[in-house]
Design a protein around this motif. Sequence first.
Motif, PDB file in Angstrom:
ATOM      1  N   ALA A 205       0.889   5.395  10.717  1.00 39.34           N
ATOM      2  CA  ALA A 205       0.336   6.070   9.535  1.00 39.34           C
ATOM      3  C   ALA A 205       0.554   7.577   9.643  1.00 39.34           C
ATOM      4  O   ALA A 205       0.885   8.241   8.653  1.00 39.34           O
ATOM      5  CB  ALA A 205      -1.150   5.757   9.389  1.00 39.34           C
TER       6      ALA A 205
ATOM      7  N   VAL B 154       4.210   8.504   8.880  1.00 40.65           N
ATOM      8  CA  VAL B 154       4.447   8.543   7.433  1.00 40.65           C
ATOM      9  C   VAL B 154       3.856   9.822   6.848  1.00 40.65           C
ATOM     10  O   VAL B 154       4.482  10.505   6.026  1.00 40.65           O
ATOM     11  CB  VAL B 154       3.836   7.294   6.750  1.00 40.65           C
TER      12      VAL B 154
ATOM     13  N   GLU C  18      -4.442   5.046   8.061  1.00 38.86           N
ATOM     14  CA  GLU C  18      -3.876   5.088   6.714  1.00 38.86           C
ATOM     15  C   GLU C  18      -3.839   6.530   6.236  1.00 38.86           C
ATOM     16  O   GLU C  18      -4.557   7.384   6.744  1.00 38.86           O
ATOM     17  CB  GLU C  18      -4.651   4.199   5.733  1.00 38.86           C
TER      18      GLU C  18
ATOM     19  N   THR D 105       1.025   7.756 -10.123  1.00 37.61           N
ATOM     20  CA  THR D 105       1.067   6.909  -8.923  1.00 37.61           C
ATOM     21  C   THR D 105       1.539   5.484  -9.240  1.00 37.61           C
ATOM     22  O   THR D 105       2.336   4.906  -8.516  1.00 37.61           O
ATOM     23  CB  THR D 105      -0.303   6.898  -8.195  1.00 37.61           C
TER      24      THR D 105
ATOM     25  N   GLY E  35       4.726   3.546  -7.715  1.00 38.07           N
ATOM     26  CA  GLY E  35       4.507   2.255  -7.057  1.00 38.07           C
ATOM     27  C   GLY E  35       5.450   1.197  -7.623  1.00 38.07           C
ATOM     28  O   GLY E  35       6.070   0.426  -6.885  1.00 38.07           O
TER      29      GLY E  35
ATOM     30  N   TYR F 299       2.520   0.657  -2.449  1.00 37.66           N
ATOM     31  CA  TYR F 299       1.314   1.071  -1.725  1.00 37.66           C
ATOM     32  C   TYR F 299       0.104   0.760  -2.600  1.00 37.66           C
ATOM     33  O   TYR F 299       0.239   0.323  -3.741  1.00 37.66           O
ATOM     34  CB  TYR F 299       1.401   2.581  -1.407  1.00 37.66           C
TER      35      TYR F 299
ATOM     36  N   MET G  86      -2.351   7.598  -3.760  1.00 42.02           N
ATOM     37  CA  MET G  86      -1.256   6.767  -3.239  1.00 42.02           C
ATOM     38  C   MET G  86      -1.616   6.473  -1.788  1.00 42.02           C
ATOM     39  O   MET G  86      -1.436   7.305  -0.918  1.00 42.02           O
ATOM     40  CB  MET G  86       0.066   7.543  -3.252  1.00 42.02           C
TER      41      MET G  86
ATOM     42  N   ILE H   5      -1.253   4.664   1.722  1.00 47.05           N
ATOM     43  CA  ILE H   5      -0.242   3.961   2.522  1.00 47.05           C
ATOM     44  C   ILE H   5      -0.842   3.557   3.866  1.00 47.05           C
ATOM     45  O   ILE H   5      -1.300   4.405   4.633  1.00 47.05           O
ATOM     46  CB  ILE H   5       0.999   4.841   2.735  1.00 47.05           C
ATOM     47  N   GLU H   6      -0.856   2.243   4.107  1.00 49.17           N
ATOM     48  CA  GLU H   6      -1.361   1.721   5.382  1.00 49.17           C
ATOM     49  C   GLU H   6      -0.273   0.834   5.983  1.00 49.17           C
ATOM     50  O   GLU H   6      -0.173  -0.341   5.673  1.00 49.17           O
ATOM     51  CB  GLU H   6      -2.652   0.909   5.178  1.00 49.17           C
ATOM     52  N   PRO H   7       0.579   1.417   6.830  1.00 50.82           N
ATOM     53  CA  PRO H   7       1.723   0.632   7.306  1.00 50.82           C
ATOM     54  C   PRO H   7       1.346  -0.451   8.320  1.00 50.82           C
ATOM     55  O   PRO H   7       2.105  -1.394   8.507  1.00 50.82           O
ATOM     56  CB  PRO H   7       2.630   1.684   7.954  1.00 50.82           C
TER      57      PRO H   7
ATOM     58  N   LEU I 253      11.195   3.294   3.998  1.00 53.60           N
ATOM     59  CA  LEU I 253      10.133   3.540   3.019  1.00 53.60           C
ATOM     60  C   LEU I 253      10.030   5.036   2.701  1.00 53.60           C
ATOM     61  O   LEU I 253       9.930   5.436   1.529  1.00 53.60           O
ATOM     62  CB  LEU I 253       8.789   3.036   3.564  1.00 53.60           C
TER      63      LEU I 253
ATOM     64  N   LEU J 267      10.615   6.858  -0.924  1.00 50.17           N
ATOM     65  CA  LEU J 267       9.599   7.672  -1.591  1.00 50.17           C
ATOM     66  C   LEU J 267      10.110   9.087  -1.872  1.00 50.17           C
ATOM     67  O   LEU J 267       9.818   9.674  -2.911  1.00 50.17           O
ATOM     68  CB  LEU J 267       8.315   7.700  -0.761  1.00 50.17           C
TER      69      LEU J 267
END
Length: 418
Positions: free
Chosen positions: A279, A282, A301, A316, A320, A331, A343, A345-347, A359, A363
């Motif tokens: 996270a 990112v 996240e 957003t 998405g 996301y 937005m 994001i929790e990879p 990813l 983005l």
Amino acid sequence: MKYNPRVNEVVSRIEGIADAHPYRPESLAQGCLQIMKLLSDCLLEITGMDAITLQPAAGAHGEFTGILLARAYHESKGNARKKILIPDSAHGTNPATAAAAGYQVANLKSNAQGMVDIAELERMVDEDTAALMLTNPSTIGVFESEIHKIADILHAKGALLYMDGANMNALVGKVRPGDFGADVMHLNLHKTFSTPHGGGGPGSGPVACKKILEPFLPTPVLTARADGSLGFDYDRPQSVGRVRMFYGNFGMFVRALAYILANGPDGLRQTTEDAVLNANYVRAKLESTFELPFKTQTLHEVVFSDRLQARNGVKTGDMGKRLIDYGFHAYTVSFPMIVPGAMMIEPTESESREELDLLIDALKQIAREAVENPELVQTAPHSTRVRRMDETAAARKPVLRWKGPAENVLVDSAAKDW
Ligand SMILES: *Cc1c(COP(=O)(O)O)cnc(C)c1O
């Protein structure tokens, strides 16, 4: 989304596990009961709690069960109390749970770091407060640095700390809610312990609590008999009663236990560290592209906002949907509510660095498109058979039954006569 290891599926399909009948007599179900006992023990060790029920079928159901325990506890002390404090960053199920359990919801404002505002908490907690429902780390991934103090403030007024454990993927093997003052919490086996999440479940939301709440746990309670065998105890006069038919979603217990045992303590700790690292990777790669409303250090996240892109009319939800064209699942859109145009994001730990880079590149490319060709993003996705749904009709006039191809292909068709 966390990877669901195949070995979980193999184990859950073993004969004797897959075809165990809930009416099977206890004496012939000792293996299944041992799976439940072992999972319970592992979850108690992970959470630092004293007692647990595996019955609830999801996180929201766990919350409701946990708050029923809190209510029964306060009633047993002769003061039912009226309100539950909930931070403004909370998941929508928290206020819904409190209201469904008969409480007033008091909204607790977050401070500039996205944490509980301690002064505000001190002002709001009183003898009528049943509990604070706290997600830690919060929905923006921020760990409450003053969690001990928060617990102390509540306990000094006789209130309880309910911990929403949906974000335990950031804590397992590192910190235990039972050690930082939580009195009762739920776990989402489908978020933290790799049981399947999609398709409407079945999920599993065990509730763990401290000793003071144990008498109120739902019946039946799994207990060890004098002869060493396991069985269900129905004789619990203070119990809130049954919250789920039979004993919960047993297949999920098997999967979660398989995951826990396959990883072991070191593996689980590594998982947590990898999820947090991913996270933050990112975050570091994208913070010059998207606005980062809370600069506080985050765990598993990261939540950006669409503010920069929204200047060109790209929101957003548009970005998405555009991600679908790049082959990614979107996301989490527009949540949490304290971040307009969120937005999230929790990879998780499951993605490799290569996958994260893809990813991130997608983005960044979408952010460029938002400047150069906003309409391309606003009208995405372009690569799917069904394009944009009529979201109003989907919410107001959902098509929930199969009525034949003509009526089911598009929600749009339902929109026409709406
Ligand atoms: C997912 C989630 C819930 C609800 O869990 P379900 O299993 O979807 O019912 C509650 N709180 C938080 C913070 C969550 O992320």
